[in-house]
Design an enzyme around this catalytic site. Sequence first.
Site: not given
Ligand code: BGC
Length: 720
Positions: A264
């Site tokens: 993530d």
């Molecule tokens: C989220 C993810 C997301 C990523 C990119 C993170 O804060 O938890 O689900 O894909 O950001 O935007």
Amino acid sequence: MKHLTSLLAGALLLSSNSLAASDETEPFFSRVSDAEVEAVLDQLTLDEKVSLLHGSGMFYSGGVPRLGISEMAYTDGPIGVREEIERDSWNPAGRDDDYATYFPSGTALAATWDPDLAERYGAAIGAETRARGKDMLLAPSINVIRTPLCGRNYEYFSEEPFLTASLAGPYVKGVQSQDVFACVKHFVANNQETNRGSISVEVDETTFRELYLRPFESIVKTYQPGAVMGAYNRIRGTYACENPYLLDEILKGEWAYPGIVVSDWAATHSTKASIEAGLDVEMGTEADFENYYFAQPLIEGVKSGAVARSEVDEAARRVLRVMLATGKTDPDRAQGAINTKEHSALVREVARNAIVLLKDHAKLLPLDPSKYQRIAVIGDNATRQQAMGGFGASVKARYEVTPLQGLQNAIGDSVELTYARGYRPNYFKTGEGWVPIWEQTIDQALDPALLEEAIETARAADLVIFVAGTNRDVESEAADRKNLTLPFGQDALLTVLKAVNPNILTVVVAGAPVDLNIVDAKSDTLVWAWYNGSETGNALSDVLLGKANPSGKLPFTLPKSLDQIGAHALDAFPGDGETVRYKEGLLVGYRWLDAHQLEPLYPFGHGLSYSQFELGDAHVSDGSIQLEITNSSDLSGAETVQAYIEFPDTLDNRPVRQLAAFRKVDLDAGQSKLVSLDLPESVFQHYDEQQAAFRIESGDYVIRIGSSSRDLPLSVTVRR
Ligand code: BGC
């Protein structure tokens, strides 16, 4: 009832979906051979291999320009292709070519209980991903709904991992049919947003395996998603992205997963520990890409001997495998399509199928417009667009039909529709974004002028359609709600409206449970309408006016109060800041209410239709349950037959029962069909900690069958 054999001869035999639908598997990784991958890998320098393993932009990781392999392009997910942001910052790119279709949210899709529809949804969102030139869709989000308060519940599917896997798996298959790949997230136990960046989840192994890992295991094994996203949180003290037990042992070892693990954004905390644990790609939130753990420090680690070269080779091999499998170097790669009429039509179909009729005591529905001269539509959500809002993935929707617009489109010419907003959502700002003001009373919260207008609008109408709920600022990534309360004083508002007009139809627009005690008491008719995509309003009016017969079923329990949910009853949410202990074990969602004989407001799996259905006797034959279902009304409709399994008494600490099979059946007026509910091996399995394996206990398994988790009139016994 027709005789079983004549039905067998004449009727289509409908089979339930199952977790092990391997015959339907899209063999994603077989699109590329090991030899092809090795041939490319052999040509790469250390620097080139490492460039594949970390962000080179906010939503890019490195390619190999020398060999004509472009960067890997990512996009959020999960409710549509996200608007473009700048390469090196989170600022919107300010483009006018990044509009997309806004798809119904995860809980809405789950409420359809329709795996075929989920696959078509996946194919459409995959086509939009491709049309925007992306390789990877950061979706679906499949964490289990452990608490109704989690800010991301609307993205997730269900409190029931079997239902989640049954819908999110076909979603993945659909996405990957478009020469892009899906990234299932967030692996794993990211069930709350409070302290998500550091909280350590303590969960017993049986619960971990049976509930939290289960949808990932099922989808990884059956549908081969190109990527799995490592979560922010820690599990038993170790960050998910550097957790060898999770990544190396379970995902890549036991499940033999050939794809990549992507962190993530900014969830990586180390170089050596992460790559050795099985993380393949580090993505981040800052623009100093060369300083990422998996950039210069990784090159230095290899050169100093601290990190084995083979670790880099293995991660690069996996990245190349995925890149080649998506057809990155293929001139005939699918081009995709975006904002098409077909996608709008599909979104409307999904949205109609997702809407849940909770009750209709006054038999108001389907609405007969000729009975009304003036209908008052009241509530901020009647005119609010929900594609954007809160923190996290939003869609710059090309259009979004609000509930009021949908009603205007359908009956605006024949009935006078009046509108009053009723209240104004109030927010205050915290470090983590906009948070609504929760504790409001009618005196302090409701704007007197808006309240007065709503009262007069309601008084002058024959019927009030109150469009209540939360909104995308209230339900948001990075924050959990503080309580179940329906925000902004809506309970108080509805109480006043009811006093001036007794005919109240309430439509709830929300992606997660809210306290509906007062709404339920004050409404004759109650409909749950979700964050339902670009066609929200049209789908809603389709259902309210009977152009579509409601068929959605709740993918979560609507509790009377938070203490009907295990995590809250045991004060096991959100933890002490360091650790959260999943003390309720397996008793998540409806399992807790069943174990403690609690009556929810509306149970898991509940949802009514304008038709009536009758279930005939159930029989077991060749490992599946067969029963007849009849639509005894004069309207065509659909019913979802649900089967819940009860484990033999020789096993301790089992839930009373759990979902084991379901099938959504379309039935014309008066039609009967024979339904077959398959019971794959996996539904009889429980995790045995002593043997560290799933196994099947010998004994009698009672399977209860009906139309919700609390309406199970039929039963059969299966001996194993
Ligand atoms: C989220 C993810 C997301 C990523 C990119 C993170 O804060 O938890 O689900 O894909 O950001 O935007």
